[in-house]
Design a protein around this motif. Sequence first.
Motif, PDB file in Angstrom:
ATOM      1  N   ASN A  15     -15.775  -2.355  -6.471  1.00 28.58           N
ATOM      2  CA  ASN A  15     -15.712  -3.150  -7.701  1.00 28.58           C
ATOM      3  C   ASN A  15     -14.421  -3.957  -7.794  1.00 28.58           C
ATOM      4  O   ASN A  15     -14.430  -5.091  -8.259  1.00 28.58           O
ATOM      5  CB  ASN A  15     -15.878  -2.261  -8.930  1.00 28.58           C
ATOM      6  CG  ASN A  15     -17.291  -1.754  -9.070  1.00 28.58           C
ATOM      7  OD1 ASN A  15     -18.238  -2.381  -8.603  1.00 28.58           O
ATOM      8  ND2 ASN A  15     -17.451  -0.611  -9.709  1.00 28.58           N
ATOM      9  N   LYS A  16     -13.320  -3.383  -7.351  1.00 30.35           N
ATOM     10  CA  LYS A  16     -12.032  -4.096  -7.388  1.00 30.35           C
ATOM     11  C   LYS A  16     -12.058  -5.290  -6.439  1.00 30.35           C
ATOM     12  O   LYS A  16     -11.617  -6.389  -6.805  1.00 30.35           O
ATOM     13  CB  LYS A  16     -10.903  -3.128  -7.028  1.00 30.35           C
ATOM     14  CG  LYS A  16      -9.541  -3.749  -7.057  1.00 30.35           C
ATOM     15  CD  LYS A  16      -9.093  -4.026  -8.470  1.00 30.35           C
ATOM     16  CE  LYS A  16      -7.642  -4.499  -8.471  1.00 30.35           C
ATOM     17  NZ  LYS A  16      -7.205  -5.012  -9.730  1.00 30.35           N
ATOM     18  N   VAL A  17     -12.578  -5.105  -5.226  1.00 34.93           N
ATOM     19  CA  VAL A  17     -12.662  -6.206  -4.258  1.00 34.93           C
ATOM     20  C   VAL A  17     -13.583  -7.302  -4.794  1.00 34.93           C
ATOM     21  O   VAL A  17     -13.261  -8.493  -4.713  1.00 34.93           O
ATOM     22  CB  VAL A  17     -13.131  -5.693  -2.878  1.00 34.93           C
ATOM     23  CG1 VAL A  17     -13.470  -6.846  -1.936  1.00 34.93           C
ATOM     24  CG2 VAL A  17     -12.056  -4.806  -2.262  1.00 34.93           C
ATOM     25  N   ARG A  41      -5.242 -21.333  -2.309  1.00 36.06           N
ATOM     26  CA  ARG A  41      -6.006 -20.323  -3.049  1.00 36.06           C
ATOM     27  C   ARG A  41      -6.553 -19.260  -2.095  1.00 36.06           C
ATOM     28  O   ARG A  41      -6.631 -18.090  -2.445  1.00 36.06           O
ATOM     29  CB  ARG A  41      -7.128 -20.968  -3.866  1.00 36.06           C
ATOM     30  CG  ARG A  41      -6.569 -21.698  -5.091  1.00 36.06           C
ATOM     31  CD  ARG A  41      -7.624 -22.323  -5.973  1.00 36.06           C
ATOM     32  NE  ARG A  41      -8.671 -21.437  -6.431  1.00 36.06           N
ATOM     33  CZ  ARG A  41      -8.575 -20.582  -7.448  1.00 36.06           C
ATOM     34  NH1 ARG A  41      -7.440 -20.503  -8.130  1.00 36.06           N
ATOM     35  NH2 ARG A  41      -9.594 -19.825  -7.804  1.00 36.06           N
ATOM     36  N   LEU A  42      -6.924 -19.654  -0.878  1.00 38.43           N
ATOM     37  CA  LEU A  42      -7.387 -18.679   0.111  1.00 38.43           C
ATOM     38  C   LEU A  42      -6.262 -17.703   0.444  1.00 38.43           C
ATOM     39  O   LEU A  42      -6.496 -16.494   0.548  1.00 38.43           O
ATOM     40  CB  LEU A  42      -7.883 -19.375   1.378  1.00 38.43           C
ATOM     41  CG  LEU A  42      -8.352 -18.468   2.501  1.00 38.43           C
ATOM     42  CD1 LEU A  42      -9.492 -17.549   2.059  1.00 38.43           C
ATOM     43  CD2 LEU A  42      -8.775 -19.291   3.716  1.00 38.43           C
ATOM     44  N   GLU A  43      -5.044 -18.195   0.589  1.00 38.72           N
ATOM     45  CA  GLU A  43      -3.913 -17.319   0.879  1.00 38.72           C
ATOM     46  C   GLU A  43      -3.646 -16.370  -0.294  1.00 38.72           C
ATOM     47  O   GLU A  43      -3.324 -15.199  -0.082  1.00 38.72           O
ATOM     48  CB  GLU A  43      -2.666 -18.136   1.219  1.00 38.72           C
ATOM     49  CG  GLU A  43      -2.762 -18.846   2.562  1.00 38.72           C
ATOM     50  CD  GLU A  43      -3.126 -17.913   3.708  1.00 38.72           C
ATOM     51  OE1 GLU A  43      -2.519 -16.819   3.825  1.00 38.72           O
ATOM     52  OE2 GLU A  43      -4.029 -18.257   4.496  1.00 38.72           O
ATOM     53  N   ARG A  44      -3.804 -16.858  -1.530  1.00 38.64           N
ATOM     54  CA  ARG A  44      -3.644 -15.981  -2.700  1.00 38.64           C
ATOM     55  C   ARG A  44      -4.717 -14.903  -2.716  1.00 38.64           C
ATOM     56  O   ARG A  44      -4.443 -13.739  -3.003  1.00 38.64           O
ATOM     57  CB  ARG A  44      -3.704 -16.794  -3.996  1.00 38.64           C
ATOM     58  CG  ARG A  44      -2.352 -17.338  -4.384  1.00 38.64           C
ATOM     59  CD  ARG A  44      -2.419 -17.979  -5.739  1.00 38.64           C
ATOM     60  NE  ARG A  44      -2.573 -19.408  -5.475  1.00 38.64           N
ATOM     61  CZ  ARG A  44      -3.091 -20.295  -6.286  1.00 38.64           C
ATOM     62  NH1 ARG A  44      -3.546 -19.944  -7.455  1.00 38.64           N
ATOM     63  NH2 ARG A  44      -3.163 -21.551  -5.952  1.00 38.64           N
ATOM     64  N   LYS A  46      -6.344 -13.654  -0.115  1.00 41.09           N
ATOM     65  CA  LYS A  46      -6.014 -12.684   0.931  1.00 41.09           C
ATOM     66  C   LYS A  46      -4.885 -11.759   0.501  1.00 41.09           C
ATOM     67  O   LYS A  46      -4.926 -10.549   0.760  1.00 41.09           O
ATOM     68  CB  LYS A  46      -5.623 -13.413   2.220  1.00 41.09           C
ATOM     69  CG  LYS A  46      -6.778 -14.089   2.921  1.00 41.09           C
ATOM     70  CD  LYS A  46      -6.265 -14.804   4.154  1.00 41.09           C
ATOM     71  CE  LYS A  46      -7.333 -15.530   4.899  1.00 41.09           C
ATOM     72  NZ  LYS A  46      -6.793 -16.237   6.084  1.00 41.09           N
ATOM     73  N   SER A  47      -3.885 -12.315  -0.146  1.00 41.72           N
ATOM     74  CA  SER A  47      -2.749 -11.518  -0.602  1.00 41.72           C
ATOM     75  C   SER A  47      -3.190 -10.465  -1.616  1.00 41.72           C
ATOM     76  O   SER A  47      -2.781  -9.298  -1.526  1.00 41.72           O
ATOM     77  CB  SER A  47      -1.696 -12.441  -1.214  1.00 41.72           C
ATOM     78  OG  SER A  47      -0.632 -11.704  -1.722  1.00 41.72           O
ATOM     79  N   ILE A  53      -7.024  -3.201  -0.618  1.00 42.37           N
ATOM     80  CA  ILE A  53      -7.801  -2.473   0.391  1.00 42.37           C
ATOM     81  C   ILE A  53      -6.920  -1.527   1.210  1.00 42.37           C
ATOM     82  O   ILE A  53      -5.700  -1.620   1.189  1.00 42.37           O
ATOM     83  CB  ILE A  53      -8.536  -3.437   1.353  1.00 42.37           C
ATOM     84  CG1 ILE A  53      -7.544  -4.200   2.232  1.00 42.37           C
ATOM     85  CG2 ILE A  53      -9.456  -4.368   0.594  1.00 42.37           C
ATOM     86  CD1 ILE A  53      -8.199  -4.960   3.374  1.00 42.37           C
ATOM     87  N   SER A  54      -7.595  -0.654   1.938  1.00 43.61           N
ATOM     88  CA  SER A  54      -6.935   0.182   2.932  1.00 43.61           C
ATOM     89  C   SER A  54      -7.196  -0.473   4.289  1.00 43.61           C
ATOM     90  O   SER A  54      -8.345  -0.543   4.728  1.00 43.61           O
ATOM     91  CB  SER A  54      -7.516   1.592   2.914  1.00 43.61           C
ATOM     92  OG  SER A  54      -7.122   2.294   4.068  1.00 43.61           O
TER      93      SER A  54
END
Length: 87
Positions: A15-17, A41-44, A46-47, A53-54
């Motif tokens: 749910n968080k992802v 925005r893609l870099e944000r 990913k960050s 995530i693990s």
Amino acid sequence: MYVIMVYDVEEKRVNKVLKIGRKYLTWVQNSVLEGEITEARLERLKSELKRCISEEKDSVIFYIMRTTKYSERQILGVEKGGKGNFL
């Protein structure tokens, strides 16, 4: 650019992802989002995902297309999520 994001994460992080992904892309179906996005925005995105995530247990994959000119979306079965022009 046009991006398709697919993810396979532990249930407690799903749910968080999804919530993070929907801030930037359109939900298409379970574990798949897509849409137009700038490089910044893609870099944000990913960050934010890296903090959630693990990296030992989860997987997030980005398919990045510079253009959708030669793309086509074909659906078999039920169309879920947002309606888009691609894949």
